[in-house]
Design a protein around this motif. Structure first.
Motif, mmCIF file in Angstrom:
data_model
loop_
_atom_site.group_PDB
_atom_site.id
_atom_site.type_symbol
_atom_site.label_atom_id
_atom_site.label_comp_id
_atom_site.label_asym_id
_atom_site.label_seq_id
_atom_site.Cartn_x
_atom_site.Cartn_y
_atom_site.Cartn_z
ATOM 1 N N LEU A 254 -6.609 -22.041 -2.417
ATOM 2 C CA LEU A 254 -5.703 -21.329 -1.514
ATOM 3 C C LEU A 254 -5.992 -21.688 -0.061
ATOM 4 O O LEU A 254 -5.070 -21.928 0.725
ATOM 5 N N GLU A 255 -7.278 -21.734 0.302
ATOM 6 C CA GLU A 255 -7.642 -22.097 1.672
ATOM 7 C C GLU A 255 -7.137 -23.501 2.015
ATOM 8 O O GLU A 255 -6.582 -23.726 3.091
ATOM 9 N N THR A 256 -7.316 -24.419 1.087
ATOM 10 C CA THR A 256 -6.902 -25.799 1.327
ATOM 11 C C THR A 256 -5.392 -25.898 1.485
ATOM 12 O O THR A 256 -4.893 -26.578 2.388
ATOM 13 N N LYS A 257 -4.645 -25.227 0.602
ATOM 14 C CA LYS A 257 -3.180 -25.243 0.698
ATOM 15 C C LYS A 257 -2.722 -24.714 2.049
ATOM 16 O O LYS A 257 -1.875 -25.322 2.717
ATOM 17 N N ALA A 258 -3.263 -23.561 2.452
ATOM 18 C CA ALA A 258 -2.828 -22.919 3.696
ATOM 19 C C ALA A 258 -3.089 -23.819 4.900
ATOM 20 O O ALA A 258 -2.214 -24.003 5.760
ATOM 21 N N VAL A 259 -4.289 -24.411 4.977
ATOM 22 C CA VAL A 259 -4.658 -25.195 6.149
ATOM 23 C C VAL A 259 -3.939 -26.548 6.156
ATOM 24 O O VAL A 259 -3.560 -27.051 7.219
ATOM 25 N N LEU A 260 -3.721 -27.141 4.984
ATOM 26 C CA LEU A 260 -2.952 -28.390 4.934
ATOM 27 C C LEU A 260 -1.513 -28.157 5.384
ATOM 28 O O LEU A 260 -0.939 -28.983 6.108
ATOM 29 N N LEU A 261 -0.915 -27.054 4.952
ATOM 30 C CA LEU A 261 0.441 -26.728 5.394
ATOM 31 C C LEU A 261 0.463 -26.484 6.898
ATOM 32 O O LEU A 261 1.400 -26.896 7.595
ATOM 33 N N LEU A 262 -0.573 -25.823 7.402
ATOM 34 C CA LEU A 262 -0.659 -25.584 8.848
ATOM 35 C C LEU A 262 -0.713 -26.905 9.618
ATOM 36 O O LEU A 262 -0.069 -27.057 10.659
ATOM 37 N N ALA A 263 -1.482 -27.872 9.097
ATOM 38 C CA ALA A 263 -1.589 -29.169 9.777
ATOM 39 C C ALA A 263 -0.267 -29.918 9.794
ATOM 40 O O ALA A 263 -0.052 -30.788 10.645
ATOM 41 N N ALA A 264 0.629 -29.597 8.860
ATOM 42 C CA ALA A 264 1.920 -30.285 8.767
ATOM 43 C C ALA A 264 3.007 -29.655 9.631
ATOM 44 O O ALA A 264 4.156 -30.108 9.626
ATOM 45 N N LEU A 265 2.652 -28.625 10.409
ATOM 46 C CA LEU A 265 3.646 -27.941 11.248
ATOM 47 C C LEU A 265 4.087 -28.809 12.430
ATOM 48 O O LEU A 265 3.341 -29.673 12.888
#
Length: 316
Positions: A254-265
């Motif tokens: 979950l942490e990885t998904k959230a932060v990877l999505l954040l980096a793609a903003l």
């Protein structure tokens, strides 16, 4: 997709309203700078202070996320700055803003509601940790470099650079916010409401001013620079953070998904506010927010569809 468009479309509407205000001379260029002054000296510091002060130190201090996200972000920042210098021959202040635009995502006004909507409320903590990296490391670093450029030719430049950085309202808000978190400070409801009012106005005001800045200035100006910043923010940044998680290897799925999505903003509107404050790279800074937000409708959608597969490559 409907969640994404429902958040992104109002961004375009605010930029469009700003363009109308500038086109019909309802808001002058001086008025635009006044709006940005309000954001930089009042609204943005209130937003950053509360974002940090209302979180416990344990929420902010998570080494695996800090190393993966912070390390990947610093690598992209450094490479972008090198490209800005060697390929586009930009001056040092513009190099800083070029790099900042390629790594600073729109977390507060787009990322938090969008990613929490996609992953659920448990995604809040890793998002706050990554946001803290942006606020405590990347933003002060950029402001320090900009202050260095501003005072490089004067007498006693080191003292002026340090003083200018530490007295910057954004940096002060970050420092005081971290101290408030460490001391677990509380304040009256009226103060809390004032912080909310100021903080909530930062994003809309910045986006409106971007629209004013675009009047009479083609978005296509300096296409190579815009394309490079867009690729850095929407593609290279999430890849670098993915590599960071692969190296660290200890974060949860979950942490990885959230932060990877954040980096793609897409790029945050704060980049334009800072560019205007330092009177450097203003047009491209306004254009990159608009361009990455438009492209982000598609790139972020694709990224979110395949996020399970991407995280699966890390064995999570």
């Amino acid at each position: 997709m409907s969640q994404i468009t429902s958040i992104i479309l109002p961004f375009f509407a605010l930029i469009g309203l700003g363009w109308i205000g500038g086109k019909f001379k309802i808001v002058s260029p001086d008025g635009m700078r006044g709006i940005n002054g309000f954001v930089f000296y009042f609204a943005l510091p209130a937003l950053l202070f509360k974002a940090l002060a209302t979180r416990s130190p344990s929420e902010i201090w998570q080494p695996d996320i800090i190393l993966a996200y912070g390390g990947g972000t610093l690598v992209v920042y450094g490479i972008s700055r090198l490209i800005a210098s060697r390929v586009f021959h930009l001056d040092p202040a513009s190099q800083t803003l070029f790099s900042f635009a390629g790594t600073m995502g729109n977390v507060g006004f787009m990322g938090l509601p969008l990613i929490i909507g996609l992953l659920g409320p448990l995604a809040t903590v890793p998002l706050i940790v990554a946001l803290a990296v942006d606020l405590i490391v990347m933003l002060p670093l950029s402001l320090l470099l900009l202050e260095g450029t501003k005072h490089a030719k004067g007498s006693h430049p080191t003292g002026k650079i340090i003083t200018g950085t530490l007295t910057n309202p954004v940096v002060l808000a970050i420092i005081i916010g971290v101290l408030a978190s460490l001391l677990d400070l509380d304040w009256p409801d009226g103060v809390d409401y004032l912080l909310d009012l100021l903080g909530q106005s930062a994003g809309p005001a910045a986006l409106f001013a971007i629209g004013v800045a675009l009047v009479g200035r083609p978005i296509a100006e300096k296409r190579a620079e815009l394309a490079t910043m867009s690729v850095a923010k929407l593609i290279v940044h999430p890849i670098a953070v993915f590599i960071g998680f692969w190296i660290v290897g200890s974060a949860s799925g979950l942490e990885t998904k959230a932060v990877l999505l954040l980096a793609a903003l897409p790029t945050a509107g704060n980049v334009f506010v800072i560019a205007t404050t330092y009177d450097r790279y203003i047009v491209r800074s306004s254009s990159i927010v608009l361009v990455t937000t438009a492209l982000g409708v598609f790139s972020f959608s694709i990224f979110s569809v395949y996020i399970e597969t991407i995280v699966g490559w890390l064995g999570q």
